[in-house]
Design an enzyme around this catalytic site. Structure first.
Site, PDB file in Angstrom:
ATOM      1  N   HIS A  23       0.823  -1.199   0.000  1.00 22.93           N
ATOM      2  CA  HIS A  23       0.000   0.000   0.000  1.00 22.93           C
ATOM      3  C   HIS A  23       0.866   1.262   0.000  1.00 22.93           C
ATOM      4  O   HIS A  23       1.593   1.520   0.966  1.00 22.93           O
ATOM      5  CB  HIS A  23      -0.874  -0.027   1.267  1.00 22.93           C
ATOM      6  CG  HIS A  23      -1.881   1.053   1.359  1.00 22.93           C
ATOM      7  ND1 HIS A  23      -1.924   1.948   2.404  1.00 22.93           N
ATOM      8  CD2 HIS A  23      -2.916   1.378   0.549  1.00 22.93           C
ATOM      9  CE1 HIS A  23      -2.940   2.766   2.244  1.00 22.93           C
ATOM     10  NE2 HIS A  23      -3.559   2.448   1.123  1.00 22.93           N
ATOM     11  N   GLU A  50       0.488  -0.783  -4.756  1.00 20.19           N
ATOM     12  CA  GLU A  50      -0.703   0.076  -4.846  1.00 20.19           C
ATOM     13  C   GLU A  50      -0.238   1.519  -4.896  1.00 20.19           C
ATOM     14  O   GLU A  50       0.764   1.872  -4.255  1.00 20.19           O
ATOM     15  CB  GLU A  50      -1.595  -0.136  -3.613  1.00 20.19           C
ATOM     16  CG  GLU A  50      -2.926   0.606  -3.656  1.00 20.19           C
ATOM     17  CD  GLU A  50      -2.968   1.949  -2.907  1.00 20.19           C
ATOM     18  OE1 GLU A  50      -4.028   2.562  -2.873  1.00 20.19           O
ATOM     19  OE2 GLU A  50      -1.906   2.389  -2.379  1.00 20.19           O
ATOM     20  N   ASP A  52      -1.894   5.822  -5.345  1.00 13.85           N
ATOM     21  CA  ASP A  52      -2.968   6.785  -5.612  1.00 13.85           C
ATOM     22  C   ASP A  52      -2.467   7.720  -6.696  1.00 13.85           C
ATOM     23  O   ASP A  52      -1.272   8.043  -6.720  1.00 13.85           O
ATOM     24  CB  ASP A  52      -3.269   7.594  -4.349  1.00 13.85           C
ATOM     25  CG  ASP A  52      -3.645   6.694  -3.195  1.00 13.85           C
ATOM     26  OD1 ASP A  52      -4.618   5.942  -3.327  1.00 13.85           O
ATOM     27  OD2 ASP A  52      -2.955   6.731  -2.157  1.00 13.85           O
ATOM     28  N   HIS A  65      -1.269  10.772  -2.219  1.00 15.22           N
ATOM     29  CA  HIS A  65      -2.562  10.403  -1.624  1.00 15.22           C
ATOM     30  C   HIS A  65      -3.441  11.613  -1.324  1.00 15.22           C
ATOM     31  O   HIS A  65      -4.592  11.687  -1.761  1.00 15.22           O
ATOM     32  CB  HIS A  65      -2.341   9.604  -0.340  1.00 15.22           C
ATOM     33  CG  HIS A  65      -3.622   9.273   0.376  1.00 15.22           C
ATOM     34  ND1 HIS A  65      -4.192  10.112   1.316  1.00 15.22           N
ATOM     35  CD2 HIS A  65      -4.457   8.226   0.261  1.00 15.22           C
ATOM     36  CE1 HIS A  65      -5.316   9.571   1.746  1.00 15.22           C
ATOM     37  NE2 HIS A  65      -5.510   8.423   1.135  1.00 15.22           N
ATOM     38  N   GLU A 135      -5.073   3.685  -7.951  1.00 13.53           N
ATOM     39  CA  GLU A 135      -6.331   4.253  -7.421  1.00 13.53           C
ATOM     40  C   GLU A 135      -6.500   5.690  -7.885  1.00 13.53           C
ATOM     41  O   GLU A 135      -5.653   6.535  -7.625  1.00 13.53           O
ATOM     42  CB  GLU A 135      -6.342   4.196  -5.884  1.00 13.53           C
ATOM     43  CG  GLU A 135      -7.655   4.752  -5.352  1.00 13.53           C
ATOM     44  CD  GLU A 135      -7.733   4.849  -3.830  1.00 13.53           C
ATOM     45  OE1 GLU A 135      -6.937   4.208  -3.123  1.00 13.53           O
ATOM     46  OE2 GLU A 135      -8.609   5.614  -3.365  1.00 13.53           O
TER      47      GLU A 135
HETATM   48  O1  G3P Z   1      -6.073   0.336  -1.324  1.00 12.56           O
HETATM   49  C1  G3P Z   1      -7.213   1.053  -1.046  1.00 12.56           C
HETATM   50  C2  G3P Z   1      -6.924   2.124  -0.087  1.00 12.56           C
HETATM   51  O2  G3P Z   1      -5.706   2.697  -0.407  1.00 12.56           O
HETATM   52  C3  G3P Z   1      -8.004   3.167  -0.055  1.00 12.56           C
HETATM   53  O3  G3P Z   1      -7.790   4.156   0.910  1.00 12.56           O
HETATM   54  O4  G3P Z   1      -7.212   6.398   1.636  1.00 12.56           O
HETATM   55  O5  G3P Z   1      -5.474   4.645   1.657  1.00 12.56           O
HETATM   56  O6  G3P Z   1      -6.283   5.567  -0.499  1.00 12.56           O
HETATM   57  P1  G3P Z   1      -6.643   5.247   0.915  1.00 12.56           P
HETATM   58 CA    CA Z   2      -5.066   4.271  -2.011  1.00 11.02          CA
END
Ligand code: G3P
Ligand code: CA
Length: 267
Positions: A23, A50, A52, A65, A135
């Site tokens: 993450h 992962e 953003d 993020h 994301e």
């Molecule tokens: O992997 C999904 C998760 O990242 C969603 O929440 O706020 O960490 O982007 P956030």
């Molecule tokens: Ca995320």
């Protein structure tokens, strides 16, 4: 890599019950969304990464993020109002106290703003298959332009296995599916709304992305989603009890800030 309705997904390392997804990189140890964090996650054995993505004022997708850069850099302002060159002048590493990577590499490429393109390049050049879950963050002033830019990259990296797009915004996933129907999409859920309790998802979405707390309060959800033909990718799974729950319920991927700890627990 395995094929499902909705495209290819990353296969977990042999013997693992599910895919381990880092993450924002190995963000428990290294500054999130930096090359340092992603390289570390790959070294630690994560199956996938992962990130953003947000669009800069001059149209580049960068891995950040928050809406603003204040928390994770030495600068201030909204990502959407800054140009890539302005972001590149900021230090995205030093805020992370105690990070050996931040201390070792101040201001270098490893801790500067990371473009999605550079991250895709890293994944493409890693000698073993590594998946990438991208994301899209909404709302943003750039609205559908985020997906427009993303589609350019998804087409360019079409051959990369294990690519998928996630979002809390069903509209964003719809735009991605319209332009890149081969890319699996994941619908993120903070809470399980009554209309999704039977395992159904927005049209065309093949992956459910519930917060781990959803599984504690609705453990039957995983089987329901599977019965509906969907995979289940859970976030953010850092604690041993949460990992244990995910093993017990048979989820398909866990998204964690601590890939090394989760991998060790699964050994
Ligand atoms: O992997 C999904 C998760 O990242 C969603 O929440 O706020 O960490 O982007 P956030
Ligand atoms: Ca995320």
């Amino acid at each position: 890599m395995t094929e499902h309705a909705g495209g290819s997904v990353q296969r977990p390392r042999r013997g693992r019950p599910f895919e381990v997804v880092a993450h924002r990189g190995a963000s428990g140890e290294a500054p999130e969304h930096t090359l340092a964090a992603y390289r570390r996650a790959i070294e630690e054995g994560a199956d996938s990464l992962e990130c953003d993505v947000r669009l800069t004022a001059d149209g580049h997708l960068v891995c950040v993020h928050d809406r603003r850069v204040d928390r994770t850099s030495d600068g201030r302002g909204a990502v959407s109002a800054l140009e890539l060159a302005e972001l590149a002048a900021l230090d995205f590493g030093s805020w992370k106290a105690g990070s050996p990577d931040a201390a070792r590499l101040p201001g270098g490429e490893l801790t500067s703003v990371l473009t999605l393109e550079r991250l895709l390049e890293l994944v493409a050049h890693t000698p073993r298959p590594v998946g990438l879950a991208i994301e899209t963050k909404h709302p943003t002033r750039w609205a559908g332009q985020v997906e427009e830019r993303l589609l350019v990259l998804l087409r360019r990296y079409r051959e990369l296995p294990g690519l998928r797009v996630m979002s809390f915004s069903a509209r964003s996933l719809e735009r991605v599916r319209a332009g890149a129907p081969w890319v699996p999409t994941a619908y993120l859920m903070q809470w399980l709304l009554p209309r999704h309790r039977d395992g159904s998802l927005p049209p065309g979405v093949s992956i459910a992305g519930p917060h781990v707390r959803v599984l504690w309060s609705h453990p039957e959800y995983v089987a329901r989603a599977h019965r509906a033909g969907h995979r289940v990718h859970v976030w953010t799974v850092d604690e041993p009890d949460d990992v244990e729950l995910c093993v017990r319920l048979g989820v398909d991927a866990v998204i964690t800030n601590r890939p090394s700890r989760v991998c060790a627990q699964l050994e």
